[in-house]
Design a protein around this motif. Structure first.
Motif, PDB file in Angstrom:
ATOM      1  N   HIS A  22       0.813  -1.315  -0.052  1.00  0.00           N
ATOM      2  CA  HIS A  22       0.038   0.084   0.042  1.00  0.00           C
ATOM      3  C   HIS A  22       0.647   1.146   0.099  1.00  0.00           C
ATOM      4  N   LEU A  23       1.799   1.247   0.944  1.00  0.00           N
ATOM      5  CA  LEU A  23       2.752   2.383   0.897  1.00  0.00           C
ATOM      6  C   LEU A  23       3.558   2.768  -0.333  1.00  0.00           C
ATOM      7  N   ALA A  24       3.734   1.681  -1.364  1.00  0.00           N
ATOM      8  CA  ALA A  24       4.364   1.929  -2.572  1.00  0.00           C
ATOM      9  C   ALA A  24       3.556   2.992  -3.291  1.00  0.00           C
ATOM     10  N   GLY A  25       2.250   2.932  -3.139  1.00  0.00           N
ATOM     11  CA  GLY A  25       1.282   3.703  -3.917  1.00  0.00           C
ATOM     12  C   GLY A  25       0.870   5.160  -3.430  1.00  0.00           C
ATOM     13  N   MET A  26       1.204   5.357  -2.288  1.00  0.00           N
ATOM     14  CA  MET A  26       0.966   6.737  -1.840  1.00  0.00           C
ATOM     15  C   MET A  26       2.197   7.346  -0.704  1.00  0.00           C
ATOM     16  N   LYS A  27       3.396   6.712  -0.589  1.00  0.00           N
ATOM     17  CA  LYS A  27       4.209   7.355   0.307  1.00  0.00           C
ATOM     18  C   LYS A  27       4.914   8.604  -0.479  1.00  0.00           C
ATOM     19  N   ASP A  28       4.530   8.902  -1.582  1.00  0.00           N
ATOM     20  CA  ASP A  28       5.352  10.172  -1.945  1.00  0.00           C
ATOM     21  C   ASP A  28       4.146  11.182  -1.828  1.00  0.00           C
ATOM     22  N   SER A  29       3.083  10.984  -1.198  1.00  0.00           N
ATOM     23  CA  SER A  29       1.951  12.150  -1.080  1.00  0.00           C
ATOM     24  C   SER A  29       2.750  13.378  -0.056  1.00  0.00           C
ATOM     25  N   LYS A  30       2.552  14.377  -0.367  1.00  0.00           N
ATOM     26  CA  LYS A  30       3.119  15.350   0.622  1.00  0.00           C
ATOM     27  C   LYS A  30       2.796  15.416   1.934  1.00  0.00           C
ATOM     28  N   ILE A  31       1.614  15.282   2.502  1.00  0.00           N
ATOM     29  CA  ILE A  31       1.041  15.248   3.870  1.00  0.00           C
ATOM     30  C   ILE A  31       0.463  13.855   3.975  1.00  0.00           C
ATOM     31  N   ILE A  32       0.886  13.077   4.892  1.00  0.00           N
ATOM     32  CA  ILE A  32       0.160  11.795   5.194  1.00  0.00           C
ATOM     33  C   ILE A  32      -0.268  11.842   6.640  1.00  0.00           C
ATOM     34  N   VAL A  33      -1.791  11.503   6.353  1.00  0.00           N
ATOM     35  CA  VAL A  33      -2.423  11.533   7.839  1.00  0.00           C
ATOM     36  C   VAL A  33      -3.012  10.105   7.997  1.00  0.00           C
ATOM     37  N   ALA A  34      -2.729   9.528   9.142  1.00  0.00           N
ATOM     38  CA  ALA A  34      -3.544   8.277   9.311  1.00  0.00           C
ATOM     39  C   ALA A  34      -4.386   8.097  10.727  1.00  0.00           C
ATOM     40  N   ILE A  35      -5.545   7.483  10.394  1.00  0.00           N
ATOM     41  CA  ILE A  35      -6.317   7.242  11.488  1.00  0.00           C
ATOM     42  C   ILE A  35      -6.650   5.853  11.760  1.00  0.00           C
ATOM     43  N   ASN A  36      -6.176   5.085  12.957  1.00  0.00           N
ATOM     44  CA  ASN A  36      -5.897   4.024  13.169  1.00  0.00           C
ATOM     45  C   ASN A  36      -6.076   3.678  14.560  1.00  0.00           C
ATOM     46  N   LYS A  37      -6.928   2.630  14.895  1.00  0.00           N
ATOM     47  CA  LYS A  37      -6.943   2.379  16.457  1.00  0.00           C
ATOM     48  C   LYS A  37      -5.749   1.824  17.082  1.00  0.00           C
ATOM     49  N   ASP A  38      -4.970   1.178  15.964  1.00  0.00           N
ATOM     50  CA  ASP A  38      -3.860   0.449  16.708  1.00  0.00           C
ATOM     51  C   ASP A  38      -2.464   1.261  16.794  1.00  0.00           C
ATOM     52  N   GLY A  39      -1.951   1.929  17.738  1.00  0.00           N
ATOM     53  CA  GLY A  39      -0.946   2.846  17.604  1.00  0.00           C
ATOM     54  C   GLY A  39       0.295   2.170  17.116  1.00  0.00           C
ATOM     55  N   ASP A  40       0.371   1.033  16.762  1.00  0.00           N
ATOM     56  CA  ASP A  40       1.892   0.166  16.430  1.00  0.00           C
ATOM     57  C   ASP A  40       1.364   0.112  14.677  1.00  0.00           C
ATOM     58  N   ALA A  41       0.582   0.531  14.137  1.00  0.00           N
ATOM     59  CA  ALA A  41       0.084   0.212  12.798  1.00  0.00           C
ATOM     60  C   ALA A  41       1.465   0.699  12.084  1.00  0.00           C
ATOM     61  N   PRO A  42       1.930  -0.001  11.283  1.00  0.00           N
ATOM     62  CA  PRO A  42       3.014   0.550  10.311  1.00  0.00           C
ATOM     63  C   PRO A  42       2.742   1.820   9.589  1.00  0.00           C
ATOM     64  N   ILE A  43       1.351   2.131   9.250  1.00  0.00           N
ATOM     65  CA  ILE A  43       1.093   3.431   8.524  1.00  0.00           C
ATOM     66  C   ILE A  43       1.563   4.728   9.370  1.00  0.00           C
ATOM     67  N   PHE A  44       1.810   4.598  10.565  1.00  0.00           N
ATOM     68  CA  PHE A  44       2.004   5.626  11.511  1.00  0.00           C
ATOM     69  C   PHE A  44       3.829   6.009  11.360  1.00  0.00           C
ATOM     70  N   GLN A  45       4.436   5.023  10.668  1.00  0.00           N
ATOM     71  CA  GLN A  45       5.947   5.296  10.310  1.00  0.00           C
ATOM     72  C   GLN A  45       6.177   6.244   9.214  1.00  0.00           C
ATOM     73  N   VAL A  46       4.917   6.433   8.524  1.00  0.00           N
ATOM     74  CA  VAL A  46       5.122   7.250   7.205  1.00  0.00           C
ATOM     75  C   VAL A  46       4.390   8.543   7.633  1.00  0.00           C
ATOM     76  N   ALA A  47       3.330   8.487   8.500  1.00  0.00           N
ATOM     77  CA  ALA A  47       2.271   9.557   8.554  1.00  0.00           C
ATOM     78  C   ALA A  47       2.793  10.745   9.166  1.00  0.00           C
TER      79      ALA A  47
END
Ligand SMILES: Cc1cc2nc3c(=O)[nH]c(=O)nc-3n(C[C@H](O)[C@H](O)[C@H](O)COP(=O)(O)OP(=O)(O)OC[C@H]3O[C@@H](n4cnc5c(N)ncnc54)[C@H](O)[C@@H]3O)c2cc1C
Ligand SMILES: Nc1ncnc2c1ncn2[C@@H]1O[C@H](COP(=O)(O)O)[C@@H](O)[C@H]1O
Lengths: 314, 248
Positions: free
Chosen positions: A265-290
């Motif tokens: 998934h990151l491969a398709g969006m990690k070049d976004s200027k600003i990334i916001v993540a809403i996730n109930k799991d604080g350890d979700a990998p999305i937070f490493q790029v958000a």
């Protein structure tokens, strides 16, 4: 050196990916022509002629070109390539479909989804889901290239190139178009949108996806995307998929709701200027790029966000 | 009706690829390797078509090192009837792979090729289209549904904006997208049975095909790292931050 750019369009209007691909083409050579292959696409050709830096526009029309059939596009383009040193095509699903076919007919490699032009023969492209960037030098006499549009700025408009109608070529042969079901949406297109709101598996159903993601997207004038898990489960249509094997987006703002952040998934969006993540799991990998992470249940967080946006006058 | 299914051995999709320190490539030493996920979907489709009776024989083929035999055994355990390894230690580009496959097809004369749309190492998404071009066969790429009849195939394709349906005359090349099916896990008895199924090995060099690379890899680098930002407490804080960042 002369370069041909394949225009991305839907027979009615020219897409922004074309402008971005022209920018990549101009980094190879100042002699850039655009090919509009379609049906009833004169308006598209006229729009392409306005792109700054373009020498001329070629317009070829037939039913099978209008349907985008790979065999028809190949039959049209291969003979044209005697007059060009490179073909640059936006890496859309249509481009990815026909461009390798043309390359093989010309007995040359395809250089897939370039993100940088180093020189007229050297290019950078992502591999391994964007975990590495490969710099390749081509020894082929003709360069057949697909271009990742989000990696290039759009060429400006203001030119007035000529439009030349050419023969449509030999057609699609043994492939027949049956039908097409396109999702009609009033929202901006995913790959060119300034803001994208994407939903993941957490939505749990198509109804919930629509109830949660769409109002937020409408509020922000955003396009809607999805993770593969959400698409596989039928919460969102296939062409919403963002990722390694879906669409690549790089908006000003990407909001991921209930998406874990798998590398695909990151491969398709990690070049976004600003990334916001809403996730109930604080350890979700999305937070490493958000840039901004909200650890919360989307069920309360998204309504709260709507309220906060209203309060802020957005 | 006979179908050929090309399968590639690649880094397992769960493993994060690491760039070598000298920027010469990806470090694959001691890394878990598996069948490319899209090739699994292709094998599954061929086996399901066989179970439905539209296909009578499924031949899996891989081009790669000796270890690619494991990948082929997986295909056999999933239900392929026999396998061919075209052995080479070279890392072939899609054009060379397509040429090798065309040579195999000249011998095997299948009615259909079902393969993956993309290998998740090079992310080229090119080999199927190139193979179709070399053979002058029609192509049905990015398939999410496939219906085979005696002389043609109906393919529903995932395209930008939705779905497109094509009818292609056979023989043809089909490439599988994610939604075509969900591949099965091979059962233990089937893994055992697969050990006895025929697996032929040929040297790639013996095919008389031009394998020379057209692209020279000058460097493989790590992309710029994105650093994690901050966690915000409330939706209100989020909007404030976005305003400060100039989004609204
Ligand atoms: C060959 C291949 C290609 C692939 N290509 C792509 C691709 O292009 N794009 C893509 O996206 N994936 C792709 N994938 C799939 C990818 O590996 C992941 O499986 C997928 O991205 C997971 O989707 P998800 O994040 O929605 O689901 P999950 O990983 O299940 O994550 C759901 C998240 O929602 C959170 N959550 C649950 N409930 C709530 C709640 N109430 N509130 C807030 N958060 C909640 C959970 O904490 C979790 O983090 C591919 C996989 C393969 C093998
Ligand atoms: N070395 C290989 N051996 C067998 N099949 C391959 C090989 N390389 C690519 N393929 C096939 O081509 C598809 C697309 O790969 P690619 O064009 O490299 O993205 C894969 O899913 C395989 O089906």
């Amino acid at each position: 050196m002369a370069v041909l750019v394949f225009a991305d369009h839907d027979n009615a209007s020219l897409k922004d990916g074309t402008h971005k691909t022209v920018t990549a083409a101009l980094a190879l050579s100042p002699d850039v022509d655009i090919l509009v292959a379609g049906q009833g696409a004169k308006a598209v050709a006229d729009a392409a002629a306005k792109i700054t830096g373009v020498r001329k526009v070629l317009l070829a029309e037939s039913d099978s070109l209008g349907q985008g059939l790979a065999e028809a596009v190949t039959a049209l383009v291969v003979p044209l390539m005697s007059g060009y040193d490179a073909l640059l095509t936006p890496a859309t699903s249509q481009g990815k479909n026909f461009s390798p076919r043309i390359a093989a007919k010309l007995d040359v490699a395809q250089i897939s989804e370039i993100v940088e032009v180093v020189s007229a023969s050297t290019f950078v492209r992502p591999i391994y889901a964007g975990n590495a960037l490969e710099t390749v030098e081509s020894a082929d006499s003709k360069k057949i290239i697909t271009v990742r549009p989000t990696a290039f700025k759009a060429a400006a408009e203001g030119g007035s190139a000529s439009v030349e109608t050419i023969d449509a070529g030999a057609g699609a042969g043994k492939t027949h178009f049956v039908d097409q079901k396109l999702v009609k949406s009033a929202r901006p297109e995913l790959t060119g949108a300034k803001i994208v709101v994407s939903g993941g598996r957490a939505m749990g159903s198509a109804e919930e996806f629509q109830r949660v993601i769409e109002p937020l997207a409408d509020k922000l004038g955003a396009a809607v995307g999805a993770s593969r898990a959400a698409v596989d489960a039928g919460y969102a249509p296939n062409d919403y998929q963002v990722g390694q094997t879906g669409k690549v987006v790089a908006p000003e703002l990407y909001i991921a709701v209930g998406i874990s952040g798998a590398i695909q998934h990151l491969a398709g969006m990690k070049d976004s200027k600003i990334i916001v993540a809403i996730n109930k799991d604080g350890d979700a990998p999305i937070f490493q790029v958000a840039d901004f992470g909200l650890v919360a249940d989307y069920k309360s967080a998204v309504p709260d966000l709507m309220t906060a946006l209203n309060a802020a006058g957005v | 009706m006979k179908v050929l299914v090309p399968v590639k051995r690649v880094i397992d999709y769960n493993v994060k690829a690491r760039v070598k320190a000298d920027q010469s490539g990806i470090d694959l030493a001691n890394v878990k390797m598996s069948m490319n996920p899209f090739c699994e979907i292709a094998v599954e489709e061929a086996v399901r078509q066989k179970e439905k009776g539209t296909i009578t024989e499924v031949v899996a083929v891989s081009i790669g090192p000796a270890q690619a035999q494991e990948t082929l055994r997986t295909a056999l355990a999933m239900g392929a009837d026999r396998a061919i390894l075209i052995q080479t230690d070279l890392d072939l580009e899609p054009l060379a792979v397509a040429k090798v496959l065309a040579a195999v097809i000249a011998e095997e004369a299948p009615n259909l090729v079902i393969m993956g749309k993309q290998a998740i190492d090079g992310d080229n998404n090119a080999t199927g289209q190139m193979l179709a071009a070399l053979l002058d066969w029609p192509q049905g790429t990015f398939a999410s549904e496939l219906e085979i009849s005696s002389t043609s195939a109906k393919v529903i394709r995932e395209v930008d904006g939705g779905l497109q349906t094509l009818e292609v005359a056979l023989p043809a090349v089909i490439t599988a997208d994610l939604r075509l099916n969900e591949p099965r896990y091979a059962s233990l008895p089937n893994i055992m049975k697969a050990k006895k199924k025929p697996l032929d090995i040929k040297e790639a060099a013996s095919l008389g095909v031009d394998l020379a690379p057209r692209l020279k890899v000058l460097k493989v680098a790590e992309p710029a790292k994105r650093t994690a930002g901050i966690k915000v407490e409330t939706a209100g804080d989020l909007v404030t931050n976005l305003k400060t960042a100039g989004v609204f």
